[in-house]
Scaffold this active site. Structure first.
Site, PDB file in Angstrom:
ATOM      1  N   LYS A  82       0.767  -1.087  -0.002  1.00  0.00           N
ATOM      2  CA  LYS A  82      -0.053   0.092   0.128  1.00  0.00           C
ATOM      3  C   LYS A  82       0.937   1.217   0.123  1.00  0.00           C
ATOM      4  O   LYS A  82       1.705   1.485   0.748  1.00  0.00           O
ATOM      5  CB  LYS A  82      -0.888   0.070   1.266  1.00  0.00           C
ATOM      6  CG  LYS A  82      -1.762   1.246   1.209  1.00  0.00           C
ATOM      7  CD  LYS A  82      -3.011   1.407   2.406  1.00  0.00           C
ATOM      8  CE  LYS A  82      -2.379   1.678   3.561  1.00  0.00           C
ATOM      9  NZ  LYS A  82      -2.203   3.063   3.795  1.00  0.00           N
ATOM     10  N   ASP A  96      -3.103   4.396  -2.332  1.00  0.00           N
ATOM     11  CA  ASP A  96      -4.278   4.846  -1.417  1.00  0.00           C
ATOM     12  C   ASP A  96      -4.108   6.267  -1.336  1.00  0.00           C
ATOM     13  O   ASP A  96      -3.633   6.801  -0.482  1.00  0.00           O
ATOM     14  CB  ASP A  96      -3.740   4.244  -0.009  1.00  0.00           C
ATOM     15  CG  ASP A  96      -4.572   4.602   1.105  1.00  0.00           C
ATOM     16  OD1 ASP A  96      -5.810   4.985   1.027  1.00  0.00           O
ATOM     17  OD2 ASP A  96      -4.283   4.292   2.281  1.00  0.00           O
ATOM     18  N   LYS A 120      -7.151   8.006  -1.832  1.00  0.00           N
ATOM     19  CA  LYS A 120      -8.650   8.539  -1.729  1.00  0.00           C
ATOM     20  C   LYS A 120      -9.107   9.716  -2.365  1.00  0.00           C
ATOM     21  O   LYS A 120      -9.379  10.815  -1.618  1.00  0.00           O
ATOM     22  CB  LYS A 120      -8.495   8.676  -0.021  1.00  0.00           C
ATOM     23  CG  LYS A 120      -8.404   7.591   0.818  1.00  0.00           C
ATOM     24  CD  LYS A 120      -8.446   7.922   2.536  1.00  0.00           C
ATOM     25  CE  LYS A 120      -8.182   6.839   3.269  1.00  0.00           C
ATOM     26  NZ  LYS A 120      -6.665   6.637   3.302  1.00  0.00           N
ATOM     27  N   HIS A 176     -11.429  12.465  -4.128  1.00  0.00           N
ATOM     28  CA  HIS A 176     -12.658  12.890  -3.716  1.00  0.00           C
ATOM     29  C   HIS A 176     -12.708  14.259  -4.577  1.00  0.00           C
ATOM     30  O   HIS A 176     -12.067  15.269  -4.301  1.00  0.00           O
ATOM     31  CB  HIS A 176     -12.787  13.143  -2.241  1.00  0.00           C
ATOM     32  CG  HIS A 176     -14.176  13.777  -1.768  1.00  0.00           C
ATOM     33  ND1 HIS A 176     -14.510  13.763  -0.620  1.00  0.00           N
ATOM     34  CD2 HIS A 176     -15.305  14.161  -2.781  1.00  0.00           C
ATOM     35  CE1 HIS A 176     -15.839  13.979  -0.319  1.00  0.00           C
ATOM     36  NE2 HIS A 176     -16.154  14.344  -1.813  1.00  0.00           N
ATOM     37  N   ASP A 177     -13.415  14.077  -5.677  1.00  0.00           N
ATOM     38  CA  ASP A 177     -13.435  15.501  -6.503  1.00  0.00           C
ATOM     39  C   ASP A 177     -14.503  15.413  -7.461  1.00  0.00           C
ATOM     40  O   ASP A 177     -15.515  14.311  -7.506  1.00  0.00           O
ATOM     41  CB  ASP A 177     -12.178  15.524  -7.446  1.00  0.00           C
ATOM     42  CG  ASP A 177     -11.775  16.915  -7.735  1.00  0.00           C
ATOM     43  OD1 ASP A 177     -12.579  18.056  -8.177  1.00  0.00           O
ATOM     44  OD2 ASP A 177     -10.542  17.518  -7.521  1.00  0.00           O
ATOM     45  N   THR A 220     -12.770  14.697 -12.964  1.00  0.00           N
ATOM     46  CA  THR A 220     -11.374  14.827 -12.391  1.00  0.00           C
ATOM     47  C   THR A 220     -11.302  13.292 -11.960  1.00  0.00           C
ATOM     48  O   THR A 220      -9.825  12.781 -12.138  1.00  0.00           O
ATOM     49  CB  THR A 220     -11.301  15.614 -11.250  1.00  0.00           C
ATOM     50  OG1 THR A 220     -11.542  16.959 -11.974  1.00  0.00           O
ATOM     51  CG2 THR A 220      -9.913  15.838 -10.959  1.00  0.00           C
ATOM     52  N   THR A 265     -12.540   6.063  10.085  1.00  0.00           N
ATOM     53  CA  THR A 265     -12.465   5.569  11.385  1.00  0.00           C
ATOM     54  C   THR A 265     -12.201   6.563  12.407  1.00  0.00           C
ATOM     55  O   THR A 265     -12.627   6.613  13.614  1.00  0.00           O
ATOM     56  CB  THR A 265     -11.754   4.161  11.395  1.00  0.00           C
ATOM     57  OG1 THR A 265     -10.453   4.514  11.114  1.00  0.00           O
ATOM     58  CG2 THR A 265     -12.285   3.162  10.858  1.00  0.00           C
ATOM     59  N   ARG A 287       3.139  -2.084  10.602  1.00  0.00           N
ATOM     60  CA  ARG A 287       4.108  -2.010  11.791  1.00  0.00           C
ATOM     61  C   ARG A 287       4.311  -3.471  12.155  1.00  0.00           C
ATOM     62  O   ARG A 287       5.531  -3.957  12.417  1.00  0.00           O
ATOM     63  CB  ARG A 287       3.852  -1.321  12.824  1.00  0.00           C
ATOM     64  CG  ARG A 287       4.223   0.223  12.496  1.00  0.00           C
ATOM     65  CD  ARG A 287       3.768   1.140  13.348  1.00  0.00           C
ATOM     66  NE  ARG A 287       2.343   1.289  13.275  1.00  0.00           N
ATOM     67  CZ  ARG A 287       1.321   2.126  13.726  1.00  0.00           C
ATOM     68  NH1 ARG A 287       1.973   3.127  14.712  1.00  0.00           N
ATOM     69  NH2 ARG A 287       0.190   2.189  13.656  1.00  0.00           N
TER      70      ARG A 287
HETATM   71  O1  C5P Z   1       1.300  -0.036  10.867  1.00  0.00           O
HETATM   72  P1  C5P Z   1      -0.206  -0.227  10.905  1.00  0.00           P
HETATM   73  O2  C5P Z   1      -0.478  -1.905  10.603  1.00  0.00           O
HETATM   74  O3  C5P Z   1      -0.876   0.259  12.075  1.00  0.00           O
HETATM   75  O4  C5P Z   1      -0.791   0.318   9.369  1.00  0.00           O
HETATM   76  C1  C5P Z   1      -2.009   0.214   9.096  1.00  0.00           C
HETATM   77  C2  C5P Z   1      -2.323   1.107   7.766  1.00  0.00           C
HETATM   78  O5  C5P Z   1      -3.625   1.135   7.682  1.00  0.00           O
HETATM   79  C3  C5P Z   1      -1.764   2.601   7.960  1.00  0.00           C
HETATM   80  O6  C5P Z   1      -1.158   2.835   6.728  1.00  0.00           O
HETATM   81  C4  C5P Z   1      -2.758   3.377   8.080  1.00  0.00           C
HETATM   82  O7  C5P Z   1      -2.782   4.554   7.599  1.00  0.00           O
HETATM   83  C5  C5P Z   1      -3.962   2.476   7.476  1.00  0.00           C
HETATM   84  N1  C5P Z   1      -5.205   2.647   8.143  1.00  0.00           N
HETATM   85  C6  C5P Z   1      -5.535   2.554   9.375  1.00  0.00           C
HETATM   86  N2  C5P Z   1      -6.770   2.616   9.902  1.00  0.00           N
HETATM   87  C7  C5P Z   1      -7.928   2.956   9.181  1.00  0.00           C
HETATM   88  C8  C5P Z   1      -7.572   3.425   7.826  1.00  0.00           C
HETATM   89  C9  C5P Z   1      -6.170   3.196   7.251  1.00  0.00           C
HETATM   90  O8  C5P Z   1      -4.601   1.955  10.022  1.00  0.00           O
HETATM   91  N3  C5P Z   1      -9.147   3.381   9.648  1.00  0.00           N
END
Ligand code: C5P
Length: 244
Positions: free
Chosen positions: A34, A61, A63, A65-66, A70, A125, A218
């Site tokens: 991603k 990723d 996202k 929105h336009d 576009t 979220t 992570r």
């Molecule tokens: O390191 P980690 O597993 O927390 O990374 C999760 C990824 O998913 C990050 O790129 C984060 O921005 C994305 N993400 C998230 N929660 C959301 C939407 C996207 O953790 N609600």
């Protein structure tokens, strides 16, 4: 689906060097990478082709929105770049989603390639019930109801799936059916740190609830041995280790 293909590794880094190191190390162990605003805006679209050349696939990723024209044009460009999936905000409306879905299919057909999956982001979220009412002026629907309505609208508009919280998987699966793709972040194996994620779900539970793909960062990238961490998650998804 092969369990490895369900894992989407979040490349949350901002240099080309760090990104390529992770791709080279992990391409055989994950289904896609991603690339979000941080990396894309740091090093540009060529990273998509570069990851493809290294044997990885890319979820862009950004996202979108336009206005429909576009977003449709942006979808066409990402199709040419041969990304595997990308996303748009359902809040952009039905016409915007119809346009981008149409442009992607047309461009892919013209190029003779598989079209990327186009996913909708519904309610972020990070948005609370209170913000929905006080800042977005949404009355009469709670977050979950709005998420499901927008997921259904995305499906009706020709999109392939959604990105959603694990807590919303079941309701979206029920409303949108088995073919609709569900991608979920907030995933933590039982053996890894929660970091800043508050409501976490194990890979096995997300799969069990009906997720198709899991965005994981992570727990793999910060592990002492990222390959071993990815393999452990694959085993957990195969049900061949003692997942809790
Ligand atoms: O390191 P980690 O597993 O927390 O990374 C999760 C990824 O998913 C990050 O790129 C984060 O921005 C994305 N993400 C998230 N929660 C959301 C939407 C996207 O953790 N609600």
């Amino acid at each position: 689906m092969n369990p490895k293909d369900r894992i989407i590794l979040a490349l949350d880094v901002d240099t080309h060097e760090e990104a390529i190191k992770l791709v080279k190390e992990l391409a055989p162990y994950v289904g896609a990478f991603k690339i979000g605003m941080q990396l894309y805006n740091s090093i540009g679209p060529a990273i998509v082709q570069e990851v493809n050349q290294l044997g990885g696939r890319v979820f862009v990723d950004l996202k979108f929105h336009d206005i429909p024209n576009t977003v449709g044009a942006a979808g066409k460009v990402l199709t040419r770049l041969q990304c595997h999936m990308f996303n748009v905000h359902a809040a952009g409306g039905r016409e915007m989603m119809q346009r981008v879905a149409g442009e992607v299919k047309k461009e892919a057909a013209a190029l003779g390639i598989e079209p990327p999956l186009v996913l909708a982001v519904t309610v972020l979220t990070s948005i609370s019930e209170q913000q929905l009412k006080e800042e977005m002026y949404v009355e009469g629907l709670n977050v979950r109801e709005l998420v499901v309505k927008w997921a259904v609208m995305a499906k009706e508009s020709g999109l392939d799936g959604v990105v959603c919280s694990p807590r919303e998987i079941t309701a979206i699966r029920d409303a949108c059916g088995a073919e609709f793709k569900i991608v979920t972040p907030g995933i933590r194996p039982s053996w890894s740190e929660a970091n800043d994620q508050k409501r976490i779900t194990t890979p096995w539970d997300a799969l069990d609830m009906g997720a198709d793909y899991m965005v994981i960062g992570r727990p793999i990238t910060q592990a002492d041995n990222p390959r071993a961490a990815a393999m452990r998650i694959i085993e957990e998804l195969e049900g061949t280790n003692d997942a809790e």
